[in-house]
Write an enzyme that holds these catalytic residues in place. Structure first.
Site, PDB file in Angstrom:
ATOM      1  CG  ASP A  91       0.394  -6.430   8.622  1.00 28.92           C
ATOM      2  OD1 ASP A  91       0.448  -6.603   7.391  1.00 28.92           O
ATOM      3  OD2 ASP A  91       1.400  -6.171   9.301  1.00 28.92           O
ATOM      4  CB  THR A  97      -0.947  -0.006   1.216  1.00 28.68           C
ATOM      5  OG1 THR A  97      -1.467  -1.325   1.396  1.00 28.68           O
ATOM      6  CG2 THR A  97      -2.103   0.963   1.022  1.00 28.68           C
ATOM      7  CD  GLU A 123       6.612  -0.893   8.884  1.00 23.04           C
ATOM      8  OE1 GLU A 123       6.353  -0.990   7.683  1.00 23.04           O
ATOM      9  OE2 GLU A 123       6.149  -1.668   9.738  1.00 23.04           O
ATOM     10  CE  LYS A 164       3.448   0.080  10.386  1.00 19.70           C
ATOM     11  NZ  LYS A 164       3.337  -0.423   9.008  1.00 19.70           N
ATOM     12  N   GLY A 208       3.986  -7.160   8.988  1.00 16.92           N
ATOM     13  CA  GLY A 208       3.813  -8.271   8.052  1.00 16.92           C
ATOM     14  C   GLY A 208       4.958  -8.327   7.052  1.00 16.92           C
TER      15      GLY A 208
HETATM   16  C1  5RP Z   1       5.553  -3.884   6.872  1.00 18.10           C
HETATM   17  C2  5RP Z   1       4.228  -3.423   7.362  1.00 18.10           C
HETATM   18  C3  5RP Z   1       3.214  -3.088   6.344  1.00 18.10           C
HETATM   19  O1  5RP Z   1       2.801  -1.788   6.540  1.00 18.10           O
HETATM   20  C4  5RP Z   1       2.058  -4.012   6.505  1.00 18.10           C
HETATM   21  O2  5RP Z   1       2.548  -5.338   6.436  1.00 18.10           O
HETATM   22  C5  5RP Z   1       1.010  -3.780   5.430  1.00 18.10           C
HETATM   23  O3  5RP Z   1       1.522  -4.146   4.185  1.00 18.10           O
HETATM   24  P1  5RP Z   1       0.632  -4.109   2.880  1.00 18.10           P
HETATM   25  O4  5RP Z   1       0.319  -2.680   2.604  1.00 18.10           O
HETATM   26  O5  5RP Z   1       1.515  -4.759   1.836  1.00 18.10           O
HETATM   27  O6  5RP Z   1      -0.603  -4.937   3.141  1.00 18.10           O
HETATM   28  O7  5RP Z   1       3.972  -3.300   8.531  1.00 18.10           O
HETATM   29  O8  5RP Z   1       6.395  -4.218   7.941  1.00 18.10           O
END
Ligand code: 5RP
Length: 228
Positions: free
Chosen positions: A89, A34, A108, A99, A101
């Site tokens: 997530d 995203t 972050e 978060k 994922g």
């Molecule tokens: C990465 C994260 C991402 O923001 C989270 O996994 C969401 O990812 P996506 O936008 O691909 O669904 O925390 O560490």
């Protein structure tokens, strides 16, 4: 949810977040599919003349931002970030999140904590009444991570060492990740602290009280939710 609809929602949410970026800002750049759309849109705005400096939340995002010619800055030059745009997530009604994922949770969280504003961008599948269906990422030290497992399991989760392509997944900070299956996290405020108290835990993916605004794609439109 249909993949095309999810992709459209990520795109509209990501692009809408860039409307909050103003010239002169230091912008935290999130990681994930995203955040990707927000970074591409920011690249377009930079080419159109907006003057910003960015701090990436991962090496992957750094490379993407560099390919978009987005000017970069680091914490040796500033510890203040005006606005961070990042994905999630799961997001609950209080804008608490899971978060990590994508494995970028430590940077972050550092960047979100240093930001005046954090805009979370998501497709509508991420909006949940209660956190915990998504396994909670917990970043752990390679030394002694095995001792963390039973302590997390005592809190009610099944903890699984993350792997990628058959090998242990290693973060940008040279750490490992335990994906912790809780099912439901009823008190994320307490849980965040309890997990961080375990020796060997570097950080966990509960982001409590950090998001100021959620932009969630709903088909081709975007719904904005402000933190109360
Ligand atoms: C990465 C994260 C991402 O923001 C989270 O996994 C969401 O990812 P996506 O936008 O691909 O669904 O925390 O560490």
């Amino acid at each position: 949810m249909l993949k095309e609809k999810m992709e459209q929602e990520k795109k509209v949410a990501g692009e809408a977040a860039v409307d909050y970026v103003e010239s002169g800002m230091v912008v935290g750049l999130g990681t994930g599919s995203t955040a990707y759309y927000a970074i591409l849109e920011l690249g377009r705005r930079v080419r159109d003349g907006i003057k910003i400096q960015a701090i990436p939340t991962s090496e992957h995002t750094r490379k993407l931002a560099e390919s978009e010619n987005i000017p970069m800055i680091d914490f040796s030059k500033t510890i203040k970030i005006d606005l961070t745009i990042d994905g999630a997530d799961e997001v609950d009604p209080q804008l608490n999140m899971i978060k990590g994922g994508g494995g970028a949770l430590l940077r972050e969280k550092i960047i979100a904590s240093a930001s005046t504003e954090m805009i979370v961008i998501a497709d509508s599948s991420k909006n949940v009444p209660c956190l915990g269906q998504f396994p909670l990422p917990v970043e752990v030290t390679p030394f002694g991570w095995q001792t963390v497992v039973p302590q997390i399991e005592a809190l009610g989760a099944r903890a699984v060492l993350r792997e990628k392509n058959g090998e242990t997944f290693v973060t940008d900070n040279h750490m490992y990740i335990l994906d912790c299956h809780f099912g439901e996290i009823n008190d994320p405020v307490v849980m965040e602290v309890e997990i961080n108290d375990i020796p060997g835990v570097v950080i966990n993916g509960l982001f409590v009280g950090l998001a100021t605004r959620l932009l969630v794609g709903q088909g081709s439109s975007v719904k904005t939710i402000e933190r109360e």
